[in-house]
Design a protein around this motif. Sequence first.
Motif, short mmCIF file in Angstrom:
data_model
loop_
_atom_site.label_atom_id
_atom_site.label_comp_id
_atom_site.label_asym_id
_atom_site.label_seq_id
_atom_site.Cartn_x
_atom_site.Cartn_y
_atom_site.Cartn_z
N PRO A 204 -19.36 -10.66 -6.73
CA PRO A 204 -18.87 -12.15 -7.13
C PRO A 204 -18.23 -12.31 -8.65
N TRP B 76 -5.49 -23.69 -3.43
CA TRP B 76 -7.11 -23.16 -3.67
C TRP B 76 -7.89 -24.26 -4.42
N LYS C 131 -10.89 -26.80 -3.41
CA LYS C 131 -11.97 -26.75 -4.06
C LYS C 131 -12.52 -28.00 -4.61
N ARG D 175 -15.82 -30.13 -3.52
CA ARG D 175 -16.69 -30.77 -4.46
C ARG D 175 -16.96 -32.25 -4.17
N MET E 287 -18.34 -27.21 -0.03
CA MET E 287 -18.36 -25.80 -0.86
C MET E 287 -16.66 -25.83 -1.05
N MET F 205 -14.96 -20.42 0.79
CA MET F 205 -16.07 -19.63 0.30
C MET F 205 -15.66 -18.03 0.64
N TRP G 235 -15.52 -14.11 -4.65
CA TRP G 235 -16.00 -15.22 -5.22
C TRP G 235 -15.14 -16.55 -5.06
N HIS G 236 -16.03 -17.40 -4.55
CA HIS G 236 -15.44 -18.94 -3.90
C HIS G 236 -14.17 -18.77 -3.45
N TRP H 93 -11.48 -16.95 -3.54
CA TRP H 93 -10.21 -17.13 -4.66
C TRP H 93 -9.05 -16.62 -3.53
#
Lengths: 592, 398
Positions: free
Chosen positions: A97, A211, A215, A219, A224, A227, A232-233, A235
Motif C-alpha cells: 500500500p 484517475w 476516485k 466517493r 471506491m 482500486m 494503492w487505490h 494509482w
Amino acid sequence: MASITLPWVQRDTEKLSNYREKAIRLLAFIALAHIPIILGAWFLLDPLSTKPADLQDSKVLLVPPLCLGSIGGMLLFAGAAFAIYAYELIGRVLSAPWVAFIIFIGAIFGIVIGVWLHAEILMTVQRDWMPAKETSVIPFVGIEYDHTVQSIYQNNLEGKSVDFPLIGAISIDTPILAYLMFPLQFPLVRDLVAVGGIIGFISLIPGFGIWWERKVAGRIQSRMGPMRAGGWHGWAQSAADGIKLAFKEDYVPPGGDGVLFRLAPYITFIPPICAFIALPFATAWVFRDLDVALIFILAMLGIEVMGVILAGWASNNKWSVYGAMREACQMVSYEIPMGMALLIPVMTAGSLSLTGIAEAQSGGFWTWFVFVNPWCFLAFFLYYVASLASCKRAPFDLPESESELVAGFLTEYSGFRWSMFFFGEYVAMYVVCGLAAILFLGGWMSPFPASSAEWFIAQANIENGMLQTLVKSLLAANPIWFILKATFLFFVQLWIRWTLPRIRIDQVLYACVQVLLPATMVVLLGNTLWILGVSENGLNLGWLIAIDGIINKILAAAGVLTLVGIVGIAAYGYRNNKKLVGWLAVDQLPGK
Amino acid sequence: MADVILESQPDINADLSSDQIQQQDLQTEEMLVNMGPQHPATHGVLRVVLRTDGEMVLEAVPHIGYLHRCAEKIGETVAPYQYIPYTDRMDYLAGMNNNLAFAQAVEKLTGLESEITERTKLIRIVFAELNRIASHLVSFGTYGLDLGAFTPFLYAFREREYILDLFESACGARLTYSYITVGGVTDDLPERFVDITREFLDYFEPKVHEYNLLLSHNHIFIKRTANVGVITAQEALDYGLSGPVLRGSGVNFDLRKQPGSGYEEFDFNVPVGQGEKGTVGDCWDRYIVRVSEMLESVKIIRQALDKLDGTEGQETLHKKGKTLKLPADEIYYEIENPRGQLGFFVRGNGSAIPDRVKARGPSFCNLCVTEKVCEDVLLGDVAAIIGSIDVVMGEVDR
C-alpha cells in the motif's frame, strides 16, 4: 504474484522462461558493453581536469553524451535486466500500500522539483554569468557565443559551494557542471529544455486528472473507484487505460472523410497544450511572457472547437454531426461571456499580461480580485460557469451527452485517437482553471502578504540561505500555490459533473444569451464605474472607498468561511467514512 | 435557344409572398435518425425512428420486436406451474409481480384461490411490494442517467441490492425468482426475514428524502422534466395507459384499490400527478409518482409484516399446484404491476396445458403513446419522455 491462467491458452512455460533468460542476458550484455565506452571516453576526454588547456568548448559535444549519457544508459539497461529478473519482487513492492503511494507522490513531486531546479539554474545562469572578454564562434555554423566552458567554470563554479539546510555545504567545484551548463547560453536550448518541462507537466494532468475524477466520482457515488491497477487505490489506472487504448483497433469509418477524421484529434489536442506557452506558473516561470497572454490563451481554447467539428463531420455518423453542431453553437456563444468576464480583472489590474495581473494581487488573500470588489466577485462565478461550458463539462456536456447522442462527436472514435480527445479536454480544463486562479485567486501568490516571509525569517531567526529562499517562496509566491489553486478549481469541476443533471440545448443557449451575456455586461459596466469612483485618478469618492473597504472584508471573510466549510465537511466525511454521510450519518448495511 | 428554354419555365416563386420565399430559403433539410436499438437512452432494444429538423424532433416512431421470444406461444405447450419462469423473463425488473399475476389468474380459473392460506397471501404482498420498490428504484436511477445525472443511479442500485439480498435469502435468485408460483410460494420465509425486512424499511424510508433532495427538486432536473411530454388525463385514458403513467396524468386509478385485489385491509394512498412543477401529466409528475409510490409500498409492507407475525406455521405451498387440470373455461385477470396493469388471459381445455395464454403488458400499452408525445420536442426531450414512460423491452416484445 498470482498468475492468470487462461485454460484456452496453451502456455509453454519452458519456452517463456527461455525468452526471459535470453532477454536478461541481452540487456546485461548491452549494459556491460557501456563500460569500455565510459572508460575510454573518460581516459581520452578527462572531464574532471580543470587545466585551462583541457576546458575546451569542442568537448561539450562529447563529454555529456559519452561520459554521463553512457553511465545513464548502462544504469538503464542494467535496471531493465534487473526488472525482468526480479519482476515478482518489484510487483510485490509496487502493490504494497504505502510504497506505491510514496512512489506516486514522489514521481509528481520529482517532476515538479525537476522543473523547479531547472528554472533555478536558468535564473542563476542569467543572473550570475559574467560576459567573457571575447566572443567565440561555432565553426561552420557561424553562431557567436559569449561564454566558453573555461569562463563558465572560472566564474561560476571554481571554489563555490551550495549551502543545503540539513546536509550542510556541498562543493560544486567540478568542470562537468560547466560542460552541462554550456548549452544553456543558447536560447534555443533553453527553450527546448523548457518545452520538455512543460510537456512533462502537461502529461501529468490527464493521467492524474482521469484517475482523480474516477476516485472523486466513486466517493460521491458511495463506492471506491479504481482500486486494483498498481496497488494503492488504483494509482496506475490511467497508465493501464492508456496502454489499453493504445493497443485497441484504430477504426476509421468507411464513407467518412479519412483525412479529416485522422486530423481532428490533433486539432483538438495541440491548442490546449499551446496555451501553456503563455500560461505563467509564477513570475519568470513562463515560456513566453506575452503582453497579450490572456487573448492568446483564449484564442488557443477557441481553436479546439475546430477539431470537434471536423471530428463530427468526418465520422459519417448522424450522432457525431449532432455533437459537432452542439459543440459549435455552445462554444461560439460561451466565448463571449467568458471573454467579457475576463476583462473585469484585466480592467482592475490595468494590464493584459497575466504576470502583471497576478503581481497586482500580492498583498494577501483579501487583495485577490475575487474579493476585491462585488463586481469582480460576480465576474468570477460568471467566468467559471462559462468556462464549464467552453470545456464541455457537465452540466454543459451536450456535445458528448451519452444518453442523447450515444457519445456525440466521439461516437466513431476508438483507441488512441479517442484518448487524444480526452487528453486535450483535460488539459483545456486545467488551462481554464489556471486562468481563473491567476485572474481571480491571486495566481502563485500565497494567501499571506509578501512581507510576511521576511517577518517570519526575522522571527524564526533563519540564517541558512536556501532555507530562507524556501520560506520566502512558500510564504510569498511559489508555483506550488498556483498548482494548488488550479487543482482545487479542477476538483470543483469534477464535483459539479458528478452532482448535476445535464441541461437541454435550448436552455444552454438561453442561459448564455439571456442570462450570462447581460450579466457580464452589467458587471463590466458596474466594475468600470466602481473603479472610476474608487481610484485616486478618478472621482476618488470618500464614501465609496469606505464601502469598498467594508465589502472587501466581508467578501474575504465569506471566502475563508467557504473554504473552512469545505474542509470541515470533507473532514467529517473522512471521519465517518464507514457510514452513509449526510445528516443521516447511519451505519451501512441493514440486517448485518 | 437558351432564352427560349428559360422563358418557357414557369417561375416557381411567382405566387408566393415574400415571407414565404424567405421561409423557403431558410428551410433546412429534415433528417431521419435511428435512435436504437443500440442506444444508451432507449432502455434495451427499443428502436425509435426520429424525423428531425436540426435539434427539433418532428416525429418519433417506435419500432419494436428485437427481443421477441414467443413467450405467449410457449404458454400453449407447458403446464401453468412450468410457465411461471417464463413470466419472470417478461418484465425482468418486476419478476415477482409477473409471477403473481399469472399464478393468481390460474388459481382463479381453477378455483384453487379459496384454498390459499392467509400467510401465503401476505408473503405474496410483501414480495410484490418489495419488488415494486426495486423496480421503481431502477426506474428512478436510470431516469437520472437519461438526464445526465449519474450519481442517483448508483444510490438507487445500492438500495436495490438490499432488496435483492432479501429475495435471494428467500428463493436463491436475484433477478428471475419464480418464487410466487401456482398454489402459493415455493418456500416459506427464511429465519429472521421479517426482522431484517423491517430493518431495511427503517433504513430505506429516509433515503427517499435524500433522493428528493438530490434529484427530484434539483433545479436543472425540474427544468428538464416539467412541462415536457405532457399527457392529459383524457389522452391517457384514450391510449389505455396504466400505472404511474396514467396516475401521473392525474387519473386516480390503481387496481390495488379495487375490490378483490387482496389489498382491501391495507391503508395506503395512491399518489397522483398534481402538476406541482408544471403541467399535470408532464415527465416530472410521472417521475414523482414513482418516488411517492415507493413510500406507499413501504407502508403496505410494514402492515403486512405486522400481520405475518400471527400466521406462523400455516401452509405456504398447496400440493395441488403442480397437478392442476384447467377446466374448459377462460379467464382474464389483471394486477397492478410497477409499470401498470399486467393482465393474463388463460383458456383451458380440461387438460393440464392451456389452449391459449395471452399477456397484456403495461409497457407495451404505455409505449404506444410515445408517438403522440414526441411530436415537436427537442432531441434531449425524447430521452426524458421515453425514460418517464419507463418501458421494459423484455415485456414489450415478450
